[in-house]
Design an enzyme around this catalytic site. Structure first.
Site, mmCIF file in Angstrom:
data_model
loop_
_atom_site.group_PDB
_atom_site.id
_atom_site.type_symbol
_atom_site.label_atom_id
_atom_site.label_comp_id
_atom_site.label_asym_id
_atom_site.label_seq_id
_atom_site.Cartn_x
_atom_site.Cartn_y
_atom_site.Cartn_z
ATOM 1 N N ASP A 35 44.877 59.685 -21.813
ATOM 2 C CA ASP A 35 45.534 60.097 -23.051
ATOM 3 C C ASP A 35 44.728 59.618 -24.255
ATOM 4 O O ASP A 35 44.441 60.380 -25.179
ATOM 5 C CB ASP A 35 46.955 59.526 -23.083
ATOM 6 C CG ASP A 35 47.704 59.846 -24.357
ATOM 7 O OD1 ASP A 35 47.562 60.968 -24.883
ATOM 8 O OD2 ASP A 35 48.473 58.972 -24.814
ATOM 9 N N GLU A 48 58.874 59.831 -25.449
ATOM 10 C CA GLU A 48 58.489 59.402 -26.800
ATOM 11 C C GLU A 48 58.724 60.498 -27.842
ATOM 12 O O GLU A 48 59.124 60.206 -28.967
ATOM 13 C CB GLU A 48 57.016 59.021 -26.766
ATOM 14 C CG GLU A 48 56.500 58.301 -27.969
ATOM 15 C CD GLU A 48 55.082 57.815 -27.737
ATOM 16 O OE1 GLU A 48 54.254 58.041 -28.633
ATOM 17 O OE2 GLU A 48 54.795 57.228 -26.672
ATOM 18 N N ASP A 49 58.485 61.764 -27.466
ATOM 19 C CA ASP A 49 58.455 62.843 -28.455
ATOM 20 C C ASP A 49 59.552 63.895 -28.331
ATOM 21 O O ASP A 49 59.564 64.852 -29.102
ATOM 22 C CB ASP A 49 57.106 63.570 -28.380
ATOM 23 C CG ASP A 49 55.939 62.684 -28.776
ATOM 24 O OD1 ASP A 49 56.169 61.644 -29.420
ATOM 25 O OD2 ASP A 49 54.796 63.036 -28.442
ATOM 26 N N HIS A 73 53.794 62.332 -19.889
ATOM 27 C CA HIS A 73 53.528 61.072 -20.587
ATOM 28 C C HIS A 73 54.132 60.963 -21.982
ATOM 29 O O HIS A 73 54.391 59.859 -22.441
ATOM 30 C CB HIS A 73 52.027 60.761 -20.605
ATOM 31 C CG HIS A 73 51.237 61.495 -21.633
ATOM 32 N ND1 HIS A 73 50.732 62.756 -21.426
ATOM 33 C CD2 HIS A 73 50.856 61.130 -22.875
ATOM 34 C CE1 HIS A 73 50.073 63.140 -22.502
ATOM 35 N NE2 HIS A 73 50.129 62.167 -23.402
ATOM 36 N N ASP A 74 54.382 62.064 -22.649
ATOM 37 C CA ASP A 74 54.940 62.006 -24.007
ATOM 38 C C ASP A 74 56.376 62.510 -24.122
ATOM 39 O O ASP A 74 56.932 62.512 -25.218
ATOM 40 C CB ASP A 74 54.058 62.815 -24.971
ATOM 41 C CG ASP A 74 52.832 62.069 -25.432
ATOM 42 O OD1 ASP A 74 52.845 60.820 -25.430
ATOM 43 O OD2 ASP A 74 51.845 62.730 -25.820
ATOM 44 N N HIS A 81 47.025 69.486 -25.481
ATOM 45 C CA HIS A 81 46.886 68.058 -25.200
ATOM 46 C C HIS A 81 47.322 67.742 -23.769
ATOM 47 O O HIS A 81 46.629 67.016 -23.048
ATOM 48 C CB HIS A 81 47.702 67.236 -26.195
ATOM 49 C CG HIS A 81 47.709 65.777 -25.909
ATOM 50 N ND1 HIS A 81 46.558 64.995 -25.922
ATOM 51 C CD2 HIS A 81 48.725 64.935 -25.588
ATOM 52 C CE1 HIS A 81 46.877 63.744 -25.624
ATOM 53 N NE2 HIS A 81 48.179 63.686 -25.419
#
Length: 166
Positions: free
Chosen positions: A112, A52-53, A48-49, A26
């Protein structure tokens, strides 16, 4: 700096999966989509993640990659909420207020979403694709800026149009 962001993100996401594939699939897809928009867009794409992750914080990103990159990652990071609808509503509100200096974040968010929707189509993930389709109008209203990454939006619109015709 792109390679540094790539390595940082791969380490942070180590062991995570994107469907049945390593999460790196991804991240590479989003980075490739942002390549025409410059180095900062690719750096943000890899990161980008991570907030968040993973356990990575915006302060860590600012210390390593600078405040503008951190601010952009903050924009693409989903806000907290009791459910997906609340998280997306808060995130869309944040994106709708982005000033031109941080438009690279919106490019990454479009890339995304395109990478996710394309993966749903190819992987026949109709359940998740239906969620993205139901959110699309609000997402586009919040993140679209004419002339910023029109090619990505054209590709997103094509997926949406094709799915709605079926």
């Amino acid at each position: 700096m792109i390679e540094q962001a790539r390595q940082f993100a791969l380490q942070a996401h180590e062991g995570q999966r994107y469907g049945s594939k390593p999460y790196s699939v991804h991240l590479e897809a989003v980075s490739k989509l942002t390549a025409p928009y410059g180095e900062n867009a690719q750096i943000i794409a890899y990161l980008h993640d991570v907030v968040e992750d993973t356990t990575v914080t915006l302060d860590e990103i600012a210390n390593i990659f600078g405040q503008q990159i951190s601010d952009s990652v903050a924009i693409v990071t989903d806000e907290s909420g009791s459910d997906r609808a609340e998280r997306k509503m808060k995130t869309n509100l944040k994106m709708s207020q982005v000033e031109p200096a941080l438009y690279e974040a919106l490019i990454v968010k479009a890339a995304d979403r395109y990478a996710n929707m394309r993966a749903c189509v190819l992987g026949k993930r109709d359940d998740l694709l239906a969620t993205y389709l139901s959110e699309y109008n609000n997402f586009k209203q919040a993140a679209f800026r004419k002339g910023v990454c029109d090619e990505l939006w054209d590709a997103l619109d094509e997926i949406v149009d094709n799915q709605r015709q079926n």
